[in-house]
Design a protein around this motif. Structure first.
Motif, short mmCIF file in Angstrom:
data_model
loop_
_atom_site.label_atom_id
_atom_site.label_comp_id
_atom_site.label_asym_id
_atom_site.label_seq_id
_atom_site.Cartn_x
_atom_site.Cartn_y
_atom_site.Cartn_z
N ARG A 95 41.19 49.18 67.94
CA ARG A 95 40.65 48.48 66.78
C ARG A 95 40.70 46.97 66.96
O ARG A 95 39.76 46.25 66.59
N LYS A 127 37.76 46.02 69.14
CA LYS A 127 36.49 46.04 68.41
C LYS A 127 36.38 44.87 67.42
O LYS A 127 35.29 44.38 67.15
N LEU A 175 34.14 53.44 72.25
CA LEU A 175 34.57 52.59 73.37
C LEU A 175 34.46 53.32 74.70
O LEU A 175 35.32 53.18 75.58
N ILE A 225 35.45 44.48 61.61
CA ILE A 225 34.70 44.04 62.79
C ILE A 225 33.76 42.92 62.38
O ILE A 225 32.98 43.08 61.43
#
Length: 378
Positions: free
Chosen positions: A74, A77, A112, A377
């Motif tokens: 996370r 990202k 990912l 994000i």
């Protein structure tokens, strides 16, 4: 918020409560298959590379490694770190083939699949007990339904992948190792055999999960009669690899996050409820599902010692003041009943100065872990 980027369904019932208790008694600790080579572009955003600290995650894919990977994924990202490589060791809790499968599954699930993954089938001196490996294997299988990722080894072994990722990096890398240090020591050995220069200048920080200094260590599952319970699992699994890693990175900031600190961050029912209510991203939702697995919840409700071992290290690597440290000279006991113990020694006895975690701020950890899992994000 004190975040600072790093710089410088039923299975538990089937196996029974005894198996669950054994599994948690004392544990202290498809993505792209080809890791980057010296002449292979990695597909990274070069501009982003100048802004995000590069990170390599080496792990043994236990349940808490998976939670730690969710946290790093996370942050990657969200633009907080640049996750360059994930390597998997067969010397710890993860089963060969299955561990890399779980890693591939998770990274694909989180979007990912371009993050390189590599494994090694090299084992350590002491094998984790089967009850632990089978327990955590089933937990991770249950929480990754529908995954069809391959169990085949990576085309490039983890040791070479580590070397290449470090050599490629324009800036020193933060290495976070949450399993036995077999892959890291293997990369050091391979680099020397190839006639290459030291990897140490290419690493700014090494975060290692393992060790016990002023609290009991503890093994389990039949090992209590052979070893004296001063050690934790990761350094015990491969003491030589742990010592080789400390010796190699002489000019690198080495941080050890072991039982002294992780004892302060148990997995609590209240926090599971908080995850249930507040998981808003795929990574947070995975951790929510993970800790709601019957094996985990049974351990928590039974009062068994189960902690956020590996996530504590990833949060400590990215957040100020979560762990309190002391500068301690450490040597790894190599044999005998204390094999794998992180022993404090005097300067005349050699050893390696490390920042050893002696405590942790539970509230700050819990806030930072959930905030990181839920980070927006840009």
């Amino acid at each position: 918020m004190n975040r600072q980027p790093v710089t410088s369904r039923s299975w538990g019932v089937r196996w029974g409560a005894a198996w669950v208790a054994a599994a948690f008694l004392a544990l202290a600790g498809c993505a792209r298959e080809d890791a980057p080579g010296d002449d292979t572009p990695s597909g990274r955003d070069v501009h982003a590379d100048t802004l995000r600290p590069p990170v390599i995650f080496d792990n043994d894919m236990d349940f808490d490694d998976a939670a730690a990977l969710a946290h790093l994924a996370r942050l990657h990202k969200a633009g907080q770190i640049d996750l360059r490589l994930v390597t998997v060791t067969s010397a710890g809790a993860g089963l060969p083939g299955r561990a890399i499968r779980h890693t591939r599954c998770l990274l694909e699930q989180w979007g990912l699949g371009d993050v390189p993954v590599a494994d090694s089938r090299r084992v350590g001196v002491n094998a984790f007990p089967d009850v632990l490996r089978l327990t955590f294997e089933q937990v991770l299988t249950d929480v990754t339904p529908g995954c069809t990722a391959s169990e085949e080894p990576s085309t490039m072994p983890a040791e070479q992948a580590l070397i290449n990722a470090l050599v490629e990096s324009e800036r020193p890398v933060t290495l976070i190792a949450t399993g036995p240090l077999t892959n890291v020591a293997g990369a050091i050995e391979l680099r020397a055999a190839q006639g290459g220069d030291s990897l140490a200048p290419r690493v700014s920080h090494v975060f290692v999960v393992g060790g016990a200094l002023r609290v009991p260590g503890g093994l389990c599952c039949g090992l209590e009669t052979t070893f004296d319970q001063t050690q934790t699992f990761n350094p015990w699994a491969d003491p030589a690899a742990a010592q080789a890693t400390l010796d190699h990175f002489l000019l690198t900031d080495i941080v050890m996050v072991g039982a002294d600190a992780s004892n302060h961050v148990p997995i609590r029912a209240d926090y599971i409820a908080r995850l249930d209510a507040g998981a808003t991203t795929p990574e947070a939702q995975f951790v929510r599902d993970l800790v709601n697995h019957p094996v985990i919840t049974s351990a928590v409700t039974s009062g068994l010692p189960i902690f956020w071992w590996d996530p504590l290290a990833t949060v400590a690597a990215t957040t100020l003041d979560v762990v309190d440290y002391e500068l301690v000279r450490i040597a790894i006991v190599q044999s005998g009943p204390s094999s794998g113990r992180t022993l404090e020694v005097g300067a005349h006895q050699g050893g390696r100065l490390v920042r050893f975690g002696i405590s942790a701020n539970q509230a700050l950890f819990e806030d930072s872990f959930l905030n990181g899992l839920n980070m927006p994000i840009p």
